[in-house]
Design a protein around this motif. Sequence first.
Motif, PDB file in Angstrom:
ATOM      1  N   TYR A 382       0.586  -1.255   0.056  1.00  0.00           N
ATOM      2  CA  TYR A 382       0.168  -0.350  -0.186  1.00  0.00           C
ATOM      3  C   TYR A 382       0.253   1.355  -0.035  1.00  0.00           C
ATOM      4  CZ  TYR A 382      -3.458   3.320   1.272  1.00  0.00           C
ATOM      5  OH  TYR A 382      -4.296   4.292   1.834  1.00  0.00           O
ATOM      6  N   TYR A 383       0.772   1.988  -1.018  1.00  0.00           N
ATOM      7  CA  TYR A 383       1.588   3.503  -1.057  1.00  0.00           C
ATOM      8  C   TYR A 383      -0.198   4.176  -0.724  1.00  0.00           C
ATOM      9  CZ  TYR A 383       3.537   7.422  -2.616  1.00  0.00           C
ATOM     10  OH  TYR A 383       3.809   8.933  -2.681  1.00  0.00           O
ATOM     11  N   SER A 384       0.250   5.526   0.154  1.00  0.00           N
ATOM     12  CA  SER A 384      -0.752   5.718   0.892  1.00  0.00           C
ATOM     13  C   SER A 384       0.056   7.535   0.338  1.00  0.00           C
ATOM     14  CB  SER A 384      -0.987   5.698   2.393  1.00  0.00           C
ATOM     15  OG  SER A 384      -1.644   6.981   2.957  1.00  0.00           O
ATOM     16  N   GLN A 385      -1.518   8.464   0.633  1.00  0.00           N
ATOM     17  CA  GLN A 385      -1.297   9.762  -0.670  1.00  0.00           C
ATOM     18  C   GLN A 385      -0.651  10.630   1.118  1.00  0.00           C
ATOM     19  OE1 GLN A 385      -5.040  11.904  -0.737  1.00  0.00           O
ATOM     20  NE2 GLN A 385      -6.001  10.183  -0.632  1.00  0.00           N
ATOM     21  N   ASP A 386      -1.416  10.079   2.463  1.00  0.00           N
ATOM     22  CA  ASP A 386      -0.911  10.824   4.034  1.00  0.00           C
ATOM     23  C   ASP A 386       0.567   9.849   3.863  1.00  0.00           C
ATOM     24  OD1 ASP A 386      -3.271  11.912   4.784  1.00  0.00           O
ATOM     25  OD2 ASP A 386      -3.699   9.735   4.848  1.00  0.00           O
ATOM     26  N   LEU A 387       2.398  10.539   3.476  1.00  0.00           N
ATOM     27  CA  LEU A 387       3.057   9.677   3.607  1.00  0.00           C
ATOM     28  C   LEU A 387       3.280   9.935   5.248  1.00  0.00           C
ATOM     29  CD1 LEU A 387       4.545  12.333   1.020  1.00  0.00           C
ATOM     30  CD2 LEU A 387       3.794   9.853   0.579  1.00  0.00           C
ATOM     31  N   GLU A 388       4.505   9.066   5.172  1.00  0.00           N
ATOM     32  CA  GLU A 388       4.795   8.624   6.990  1.00  0.00           C
ATOM     33  C   GLU A 388       6.257   8.417   6.668  1.00  0.00           C
ATOM     34  OE1 GLU A 388       2.812   4.853   7.818  1.00  0.00           O
ATOM     35  OE2 GLU A 388       0.813   6.075   7.819  1.00  0.00           O
ATOM     36  N   ILE A 389       7.004   9.509   7.161  1.00  0.00           N
ATOM     37  CA  ILE A 389       9.050   9.258   6.690  1.00  0.00           C
ATOM     38  C   ILE A 389       8.754   8.763   8.572  1.00  0.00           C
ATOM     39  CG2 ILE A 389      10.145  10.787   6.807  1.00  0.00           C
ATOM     40  CD1 ILE A 389       8.694   9.686   4.294  1.00  0.00           C
ATOM     41  N   PHE A 390      10.109   8.702   8.846  1.00  0.00           N
ATOM     42  CA  PHE A 390      10.342   9.163  10.478  1.00  0.00           C
ATOM     43  C   PHE A 390      11.927   9.969  10.340  1.00  0.00           C
ATOM     44  CE2 PHE A 390       8.272   4.558   8.461  1.00  0.00           C
ATOM     45  CZ  PHE A 390       7.576   4.312  10.214  1.00  0.00           C
ATOM     46  N   ASP A 391      11.529   9.662  11.495  1.00  0.00           N
ATOM     47  CA  ASP A 391      12.944  10.763  11.842  1.00  0.00           C
ATOM     48  C   ASP A 391      14.073   9.873  11.588  1.00  0.00           C
ATOM     49  OD1 ASP A 391      14.128  12.623  12.612  1.00  0.00           O
ATOM     50  OD2 ASP A 391      13.487  13.147  14.804  1.00  0.00           O
ATOM     51  N   ASP A 392      14.731   9.496  10.956  1.00  0.00           N
ATOM     52  CA  ASP A 392      15.714   8.647  10.421  1.00  0.00           C
ATOM     53  C   ASP A 392      16.517   8.511   9.103  1.00  0.00           C
ATOM     54  OD1 ASP A 392      17.671   6.593  11.086  1.00  0.00           O
ATOM     55  OD2 ASP A 392      16.977   5.284  12.243  1.00  0.00           O
ATOM     56  N   ASP A 393      17.188   8.254   8.638  1.00  0.00           N
ATOM     57  CA  ASP A 393      18.429   8.421   8.055  1.00  0.00           C
ATOM     58  C   ASP A 393      17.313   8.226   6.066  1.00  0.00           C
ATOM     59  OD1 ASP A 393      19.253   5.850   8.071  1.00  0.00           O
ATOM     60  OD2 ASP A 393      20.813   6.185   8.566  1.00  0.00           O
ATOM     61  N   LEU A 394      17.971   7.977   5.431  1.00  0.00           N
ATOM     62  CA  LEU A 394      17.623   7.559   4.303  1.00  0.00           C
ATOM     63  C   LEU A 394      17.318   5.648   4.712  1.00  0.00           C
ATOM     64  CD1 LEU A 394      16.118   7.892   1.125  1.00  0.00           C
ATOM     65  CD2 LEU A 394      18.810   7.341   0.993  1.00  0.00           C
ATOM     66  N   LEU A 395      18.278   5.179   4.545  1.00  0.00           N
ATOM     67  CA  LEU A 395      17.951   3.648   4.812  1.00  0.00           C
ATOM     68  C   LEU A 395      17.236   3.702   5.551  1.00  0.00           C
ATOM     69  CD1 LEU A 395      19.499   1.113   3.740  1.00  0.00           C
ATOM     70  CD2 LEU A 395      20.888   1.329   5.936  1.00  0.00           C
ATOM     71  N   PHE A 396      16.870   3.380   6.921  1.00  0.00           N
ATOM     72  CA  PHE A 396      15.968   2.784   7.531  1.00  0.00           C
ATOM     73  C   PHE A 396      14.977   3.497   6.725  1.00  0.00           C
ATOM     74  CE2 PHE A 396      12.834   3.708  11.111  1.00  0.00           C
ATOM     75  CZ  PHE A 396      13.064   2.631  11.675  1.00  0.00           C
ATOM     76  N   ASN A 397      14.361   5.083   6.820  1.00  0.00           N
ATOM     77  CA  ASN A 397      13.233   4.981   6.300  1.00  0.00           C
ATOM     78  C   ASN A 397      12.768   4.520   4.682  1.00  0.00           C
ATOM     79  OD1 ASN A 397      11.306   7.438   6.778  1.00  0.00           O
ATOM     80  ND2 ASN A 397      13.228   8.062   7.327  1.00  0.00           N
ATOM     81  N   ILE A 398      13.758   3.379   3.866  1.00  0.00           N
ATOM     82  CA  ILE A 398      13.569   2.959   2.811  1.00  0.00           C
ATOM     83  C   ILE A 398      12.502   1.315   3.397  1.00  0.00           C
ATOM     84  CG2 ILE A 398      14.312   1.670   0.393  1.00  0.00           C
ATOM     85  CD1 ILE A 398      15.493   4.372  -0.055  1.00  0.00           C
ATOM     86  N   THR A 399      13.734   0.683   4.074  1.00  0.00           N
ATOM     87  CA  THR A 399      13.829  -0.561   4.598  1.00  0.00           C
ATOM     88  C   THR A 399      13.044  -0.735   5.867  1.00  0.00           C
ATOM     89  OG1 THR A 399      15.844  -0.302   6.108  1.00  0.00           O
ATOM     90  CG2 THR A 399      16.834  -0.502   3.976  1.00  0.00           C
ATOM     91  N   LEU A 400      12.344  -0.173   6.712  1.00  0.00           N
ATOM     92  CA  LEU A 400      12.596   0.101   8.002  1.00  0.00           C
ATOM     93  C   LEU A 400      13.035  -0.920   9.189  1.00  0.00           C
ATOM     94  CD1 LEU A 400       8.872   0.019   7.427  1.00  0.00           C
ATOM     95  CD2 LEU A 400      10.127   2.339   7.685  1.00  0.00           C
ATOM     96  N   GLY A 401      14.239  -0.971   9.694  1.00  0.00           N
ATOM     97  CA  GLY A 401      15.251  -1.315   9.978  1.00  0.00           C
ATOM     98  C   GLY A 401      15.483  -2.746   9.085  1.00  0.00           C
ATOM     99  N   LYS A 402      15.000  -3.566   8.179  1.00  0.00           N
ATOM    100  CA  LYS A 402      15.521  -4.828   7.568  1.00  0.00           C
ATOM    101  C   LYS A 402      16.976  -5.344   7.386  1.00  0.00           C
ATOM    102  CE  LYS A 402      12.153  -4.467   4.245  1.00  0.00           C
ATOM    103  NZ  LYS A 402      11.277  -3.359   4.571  1.00  0.00           N
ATOM    104  N   LYS A 403      16.810  -7.100   7.000  1.00  0.00           N
ATOM    105  CA  LYS A 403      18.086  -6.547   6.797  1.00  0.00           C
ATOM    106  C   LYS A 403      18.589  -7.362   5.504  1.00  0.00           C
ATOM    107  CE  LYS A 403      21.315 -10.500   7.912  1.00  0.00           C
ATOM    108  NZ  LYS A 403      21.429 -11.671   8.962  1.00  0.00           N
ATOM    109  N   GLY A 404      19.684  -6.761   5.001  1.00  0.00           N
ATOM    110  CA  GLY A 404      19.407  -6.194   3.509  1.00  0.00           C
ATOM    111  C   GLY A 404      21.408  -7.303   3.181  1.00  0.00           C
ATOM    112  N   LEU A 405      20.793  -8.356   2.077  1.00  0.00           N
ATOM    113  CA  LEU A 405      21.394  -9.587   1.311  1.00  0.00           C
ATOM    114  C   LEU A 405      21.544  -9.191   0.434  1.00  0.00           C
ATOM    115  CD1 LEU A 405      19.083 -12.499   3.267  1.00  0.00           C
ATOM    116  CD2 LEU A 405      21.465 -11.711   3.906  1.00  0.00           C
ATOM    117  N   PRO A 406      23.052 -10.262  -0.672  1.00  0.00           N
ATOM    118  CA  PRO A 406      22.914  -9.844  -1.877  1.00  0.00           C
ATOM    119  C   PRO A 406      21.815 -10.615  -2.111  1.00  0.00           C
ATOM    120  CG  PRO A 406      25.235 -10.367  -0.395  1.00  0.00           C
ATOM    121  CD  PRO A 406      23.935 -10.172   0.467  1.00  0.00           C
ATOM    122  N   VAL A 407      21.817 -10.033  -2.959  1.00  0.00           N
ATOM    123  CA  VAL A 407      20.141 -10.891  -4.224  1.00  0.00           C
ATOM    124  C   VAL A 407      20.404 -12.258  -4.202  1.00  0.00           C
ATOM    125  CG1 VAL A 407      21.443 -10.746  -6.653  1.00  0.00           C
ATOM    126  CG2 VAL A 407      18.594 -10.963  -6.513  1.00  0.00           C
TER     127      VAL A 407
END
Length: 626
Positions: A382-407
């Motif tokens: 869901y992409y909401s028109q009410d944009l939800e942004i966190f007081d953190d950096d770019l990485l957190f705002n996109i990933t929300l703290g998930k773990k990144g893995l090579p493909v």
Amino acid sequence: MFFLLVASAISSVCTVLIPFFEKAILDGIGTGNGQTRNIAALICVCVASAIALFLCAFITTKLYYSFKKELEYVLLHSLSQQESKTVSTKGSGAFLGAVFGDSEQIASVVAVNYFSIAFTLVASIASIVISAVWSLTFLFIAGVSYLLILVVIFSANRIYLSNLKKGKEEIYSLNPKVLEFIENKNSILSYSSFDAYEQSMFAGFTRRDSFFIKANLASDISKISISVIQSVALAVFFAFAAFDLEAGRLDVSTLVALISYFSVIFLPIGSVKEMYENIQKFNVFFEKVKEPLCARTNLCIPRDGLICFDGVSCSYGGKAVLRDITFPVDGKIALIGLSGEGKTTLIKLLFGSAKPTAGQVSIGQRKSESVSRNLLFSCVRYYSQDLEIFDDDLLFNITLGKKGLPVEKYQKERERYAQRVFDAFSKVVGNAAFSRKNIAETTSVLCDIYAIDPKDLKDKRIQNEVFSAISAIDDIRGTSRFVSDCIFPKKFYSTERLNRIIADLELEKLEGRKFGQRGSNISGGEKARVSLARFLLPLSENSFVLDEPLLSLDLLAQQKLTKVLKRYLGSQNGIIITHDLGIAKALSEKIFILDDATIKCRGTHEELLAESTVYKDLYSAYSNQK
């Protein structure tokens, strides 16, 4: 709890014994018989009483904060299970007040040591019995005092609770207004009198405070009255005791013991008063938070991601917002209509924020309102028109703290997780998942799916409902794969995909910056790009909902990012809500026109231009505007 019971018992026994030893010591003056033993016993009893009281205070305090923390967790966690009526009707501020304010009041019910009250009552009765043997006058005065104190407690408490309840209602009403005042201060400064707006809020503060002043006055008067009654009762007893001493019916040692017992017999009064007030407060505040505390987890599992609207109608205040809406989301569908034509209501119905007055919304052949809220939002991006942004950096705002893995590793972990979900479903259907041996193996998967606490799976009711929900699946392999594909992207992401999205959406310039509260440090267009990056990050073919995408962007950015969106959406099915016919034409395979609460026409852009006067007029106006 056992230690609290023992400590409370020891404290109460010591309370009864202390006056007894005091009398024995006074009686032994001049004789010397057993004085050392009596004094040593009195000291030991006093020390034991102090230690017991300390343990009681420590354990009840720990219980209070544990219970308060659990309440706060349950209240916050309820947001993952159902739409909060408090948030939707009174705002986030009121819900925040419930989490940190009401939970404190409710938890106060365990701050009272009920074991101590029970034992204190026993000690008080024992003291009255012992005292009655020495003086019937003492018994009469104590009885009358008790009756007067109980009348004061119950009368004052009614006034206290009535005003406390009204004061809390004012707080619930004021919190969202204060938040609006803070967040919309620039509009107030530009278009209204700041002082007048402040005064309107301060009038609410005055009303709030008037209720709390009355409540506190009732509580204070109650405490003072109890103290006065005790003091008067003691004075009256002294007067009668003086006559008894002079007449030789009472000796000094007995008088000292009776005075000590006088305080003992009134000990339950304070405890009972506190217990009664806390129970009444619990009833008042529990009503405020009963809905989220009693939230039930919806446990149905959709077999796939196909969304269907089947004869859906919805009304607000007697006015039809939607009438007989029927269509499957079997492609990319753009919903176009004037404001207030029910587009947002359709999305609310899909996510369970509203209920249809007729028909049903389903996903994977299950009513959407019966599907776990956590799973529903996992199945439908869901992409909401009410944009939800966190007081953190770019990485957190996109990933929300998930773990990144090579493909490559991402795909391997994805397959492992899919097998884990299949195994968990198989064990549930085989009725083995909830055995002591297998529970640990399935708990983590089921908690991922339903967003519930592991201890909830020990509840037989929930176990039976999980068993019924998963047993209803006719294709365990296919459904488990679908579910794992929904849940896994919430745990991990592909680092290559993230880097590609950041580059495609031109977000590199935001790296290393904190975005501020609700994105106050970045522009509206940057918020839209960040939210879009979060939307595009999951590697899945799930259905989607795009609510007014690219709304905050200029024309050139819209055209560029529309191409990016089209590439990433690929063959996925979903709903695109937009007023922009250019975006609808570029991203959708079918276009639906909502008008007068119904779908007036549907088809491709070319079909609607040829067959629909409404669409032709809309597109002509759009083209002229561009």
